[in-house]
Structures are given as C-alpha cells and as structure tokens.
Design a protein around this motif. Sequence first.
Motif, PDB file in Angstrom:
ATOM      1  N   ASP A 142       0.843  -1.186   0.000  1.00 52.66           N
ATOM      2  CA  ASP A 142       0.000   0.000   0.000  1.00 52.66           C
ATOM      3  C   ASP A 142       0.881   1.240   0.000  1.00 52.66           C
ATOM      4  OD1 ASP A 142      -2.354   1.365  -0.082  1.00 52.66           O
ATOM      5  OD2 ASP A 142      -3.181   0.516   1.768  1.00 52.66           O
ATOM      6  N   ALA A 199      -7.392  -7.540   4.676  1.00 47.06           N
ATOM      7  CA  ALA A 199      -8.265  -6.369   4.744  1.00 47.06           C
ATOM      8  C   ALA A 199      -8.216  -5.723   6.122  1.00 47.06           C
ATOM      9  CB  ALA A 199      -9.694  -6.776   4.396  1.00 47.06           C
ATOM     10  N   GLN A 200      -8.203  -6.569   7.157  1.00 46.71           N
ATOM     11  CA  GLN A 200      -8.148  -6.041   8.522  1.00 46.71           C
ATOM     12  C   GLN A 200      -6.837  -5.303   8.780  1.00 46.71           C
ATOM     13  OE1 GLN A 200      -7.757  -8.916  11.684  1.00 46.71           O
ATOM     14  NE2 GLN A 200      -8.932  -7.652  13.085  1.00 46.71           N
ATOM     15  N   ARG A 224      -4.740  -3.972   6.545  1.00 46.22           N
ATOM     16  CA  ARG A 224      -4.661  -2.733   5.750  1.00 46.22           C
ATOM     17  C   ARG A 224      -5.519  -1.634   6.379  1.00 46.22           C
ATOM     18  NH1 ARG A 224      -6.171  -2.732  -0.069  1.00 46.22           N
ATOM     19  NH2 ARG A 224      -5.084  -0.739  -0.049  1.00 46.22           N
ATOM     20  N   HIS A 225      -6.726  -1.998   6.788  1.00 48.08           N
ATOM     21  CA  HIS A 225      -7.606  -0.990   7.385  1.00 48.08           C
ATOM     22  C   HIS A 225      -6.992  -0.434   8.675  1.00 48.08           C
ATOM     23  CE1 HIS A 225     -11.265   0.982   8.771  1.00 48.08           C
ATOM     24  NE2 HIS A 225     -11.124   0.361   9.928  1.00 48.08           N
ATOM     25  N   THR A 226      -6.433  -1.326   9.500  1.00 45.17           N
ATOM     26  CA  THR A 226      -5.822  -0.879  10.753  1.00 45.17           C
ATOM     27  C   THR A 226      -4.615   0.015  10.478  1.00 45.17           C
ATOM     28  OG1 THR A 226      -6.533  -2.947  11.793  1.00 45.17           O
ATOM     29  CG2 THR A 226      -4.876  -1.656  12.948  1.00 45.17           C
ATOM     30  N   ARG A 234      -4.044   1.856   7.792  1.00 42.32           N
ATOM     31  CA  ARG A 234      -4.481   3.150   7.255  1.00 42.32           C
ATOM     32  C   ARG A 234      -5.040   4.051   8.358  1.00 42.32           C
ATOM     33  NH1 ARG A 234      -6.172   3.963   1.777  1.00 42.32           N
ATOM     34  NH2 ARG A 234      -5.054   2.580   0.362  1.00 42.32           N
ATOM     35  N   THR A 235      -5.790   3.446   9.276  1.00 42.23           N
ATOM     36  CA  THR A 235      -6.371   4.237  10.362  1.00 42.23           C
ATOM     37  C   THR A 235      -5.290   4.737  11.319  1.00 42.23           C
ATOM     38  OG1 THR A 235      -8.420   2.949  10.222  1.00 42.23           O
ATOM     39  CG2 THR A 235      -8.035   4.208  12.249  1.00 42.23           C
TER      40      THR A 235
END
Length: 510
Positions: free
Chosen positions: A313, A340-341, A343-345, A347-348
């Motif tokens: 990413d 997905a989990q 990457r989302h974590t 990014r946040t």
Amino acid sequence: MAGLDLSDTGFLLTDPRRDDHPIVYVNDPFLEMTGYAADEVLGRNCRFLQGEGTDPAAIDELRRAIADERPTTVEVLNYRKDGSPFWNQVYITPVRDGDGHVVHFIGLQIDVTARRAAVLQQRRSSFLADAGPLLDASLDPDSTLDSLTRMSVPFLGDVCIVEEIRHDEVRRLAATGTDRSAMREARPDDPVVRAVRSGRAEIVRTDRLLGRPATAIIAPLKARGTIRGAVVFASFSPGREYGAQDLVLAEDLALRAALAIDNARLYENLGAVAHSLQQGLLPERLPTLAGMDLAARYRPAGDGSLIGGDFYDVLPRRDGLDLVIGDVTGKGARAAALTAQVRHTLRTAAQYEDSPSRILDVVNRTLLAERGEGGGRYCTVAMARIELNGSAHATICCAGHPMPFVVRSGGDVEPVGKPGSVLGWVPDPKLLDVTFELGRQESLVLFTDGVTEARTTGDQYGLAGLQELLRAAAREDASGIATRVDRAAAHAGARRDDVAVLVARHVGNG
C-alpha cells in the motif's frame, strides 16, 4: 437406626477391624437403590457394586481415605443387582471409640444419575452452541478440519479423526490424539467405509481404526446431498459407554462440520472470485506524488486460484508518504479477511500515530485482541515513512519482515532497518525505527519473501541474488526495477509463495 430408613439417602456401616472390611448394617434406601436384599449385602465388601465402567481413580481415593482414616467424597459409577449402572455420590467418614481407634466407617450414598444426566445435556447443548462459530471461523478446509478434531477431544472421546475414501483407499485428513497421516485399503467391512456408503452413523467396538480396542461413534460427513467422508470419535476408556444421546450429538456435529468443510472448499476453489478479491486488496493505482516515482508488481503463487497473503500500500501524507508491504498467514478467504483487517488498521493508525513502530504496534494489539482458541492470526510488515522537504528523510520499521534495500545512485545496494517481531504473536513486540536518507535518483525497494525464494536457474537466488539484480538496475526508474524483480519471479515457474515488490525512487521536486 430405624429413622435412617425414612431418608432417601443410602446408609451403611462397615467394620474395618474384620477381614475384608465387610458391611455390617444397611438401611432400606440403600437396598432400594442397589436392588439387593439385606442378606445379599451384609458381610460383603462394598466392591460388589463395582463394574466395568467404574473409574479406578475413584476407588483408589476411597481406599486411600480408609487407609488414612479420613473422610472423603467421590462420584463413582456403580451397578445394581440387575446390572444397570447408576452414578453414586459416596461419602465415607471414620467412627472412633473412646480411645480414638477407628471401629467403623459410615457410608452415605446418593443416586445422582438424573443430576449428572441434566448437567451432561446442558454441556452437550453448550458444546454444539460453541461448535458453530469455531467451525465457521475459517474458510480454509484444513483449519476447519483441525477445529473439528480439536474441539471434540476430550468431550466426545480420546481421539477424533476425519477420513475420506478416495481411489479405493481410506485417507486420513485430520486427527487429534492419534496419527494424522494414516492410510488403508477401503474394505467393505471397514466401519468408515460402511458409514460413508450407508449414510448412517453407528456405534462400534473396533481395534482396526486405531490399532487398539476402542469404542467409537462413526458419523458420515454429509453436505448438499454428498457424503464427503466420516468423522470418528473414539474412546479407549472401558468406563465410557456411548449411548443414543451421544449418537445424536455426533450426528448433529457431523452435519454442521460437513457444511462448514464444504463451504470452505467451495471458497477455496473459486478462482475467479479469488482473483477479484485479490485485486480488491491491492491499490487500484498508485498515487502520483511530486518528487517520487512509484511502481509495484504482484504475482500470486501457483496458478493464482487462491487469494494470497502478500499485500502492499502507499498512503500519501501532507508532507510525504507511507510505504507498506506485508505478508499475512494462510491462503484463500481467510488470508483476504486478515489482509483487509491489517490494511484498514494500518491506514487508520497512520492518521494519528507519529512513527512506523507505533503504527505497527496498533496492528499487533488488534490481532492479539481477536485471537481465538482456533489459533492466532499473524503477519509480517515493513513500513517506511518518507518526509519530503527538498530531501527525502525516511524512517523504517520491520516487523518480522525482510529488510528492504536502498539502491544508491552509485550502484551500491544496502539493507535498511533492523529485524523485529512478527505481528500478532506477543503483546510486547520488538519494533525498532531506523532513519536514513534517500538521495536523489536513489530507490527504496520493499519486497516479500516470495521474491528471495524464487528460483531462476534451479536454485534460490536469495538476498544475494536480489542484490545483484538491483545493482544491475540502479539507473532504471521505479517501473524498470519492479519489472526486473517481477520477471525474475516469473522465470521461476511454480512458486510456493506470492511475490510482491514496491519501489519508491526519489527524483526530486522537478
């Protein structure tokens, strides 16, 4: 002692001073509970109530208490005169004379069969309620099979195995408590073959399945009209007798497991879905940033029919960018969910944490918080934060991931970062930030271990081979470097792991 006959509690007296410690008194509730007459009981040792299913450990505790002249309570499986079993809660205590010598033992007996049956039924209901989420927790067939065998021991037996019939052979797919890789001829009298062909569960006594005498429940794994195999729950304990309720429980669990396994296999083999999901877990396109030239390549392992665990990413920032590359455990839909989990974590956390190590610590705590009994969810990550202000000042942290390389403008290739802990493994991971400068016309190359495990001439070219490849590409742009790495992986043929590479080249503000 006539008043003792008015209670529901069995009462007896024994005399330890006489040979074989005989019974010298019993009340009527004891006789009603056991089915014996008084003249069949008096003068005998209490062992006549024992049978095949009586737990030796409970009897040993009673014997030790008598020898130590102390009270104790046990629950033991006893047998009535007609041979029917009942659960007996036995309390014994010594009776002493005026000189402190033990002259009798009192025994109180309560039939707790109904109570234990109610408790067991509640446990069965809870077991099935808990089994559903465990079986559905993974879309990986092997993980589902392992969950089935692990959750069943010791509740349903000492051993749980799952077997299938293929090419006239019975093959073991999973096991807890015994050999996981057994194979045998599929003979008509084999109980697993019989269960698969008949579609009916049964209770058998056999020494064929496990190489020693055992009582077993064999239940077919039937889903969507197809029998995939059978699950075997076996007990080596002579005191464990499977009954009708155990058979119903085993059939119910087998039906749920079969559907979960079938779902996992369907998801695993949907190549088109896997490809679509894989693309959705990678950036659709890399951002365009002044002063940086970016490129990435991804190549799945094998034929690409399974979702891989590698990801990358690029996260633009007001004063620069974050580069991320990682590798999660597993393949298929489970890997997709974990990717997905993560990457989302990432990014946040990148929006509010001030360093790569702190961002990765957030990911680690998230994975640990969601760890279940079926096992952990792990990943490795390398993350670089590049601040652009005329120069390119970078901070990198490696969490169990291969250290990236910097390709210097003069052709030198050097690793950056320090080794750290895999994420999701321990609550206090080793995560170290390392700073460095990325000069103009210099490239930072992040990659997954599939790159260094690729084989170009029959041998892994490893880190040394990758360094040589990057040295030859030192003057190329980001796309040229990424393409070289990707082609090397393509020449490897069949690969055991995915290949991902992310290249960031500092080209200045022009």
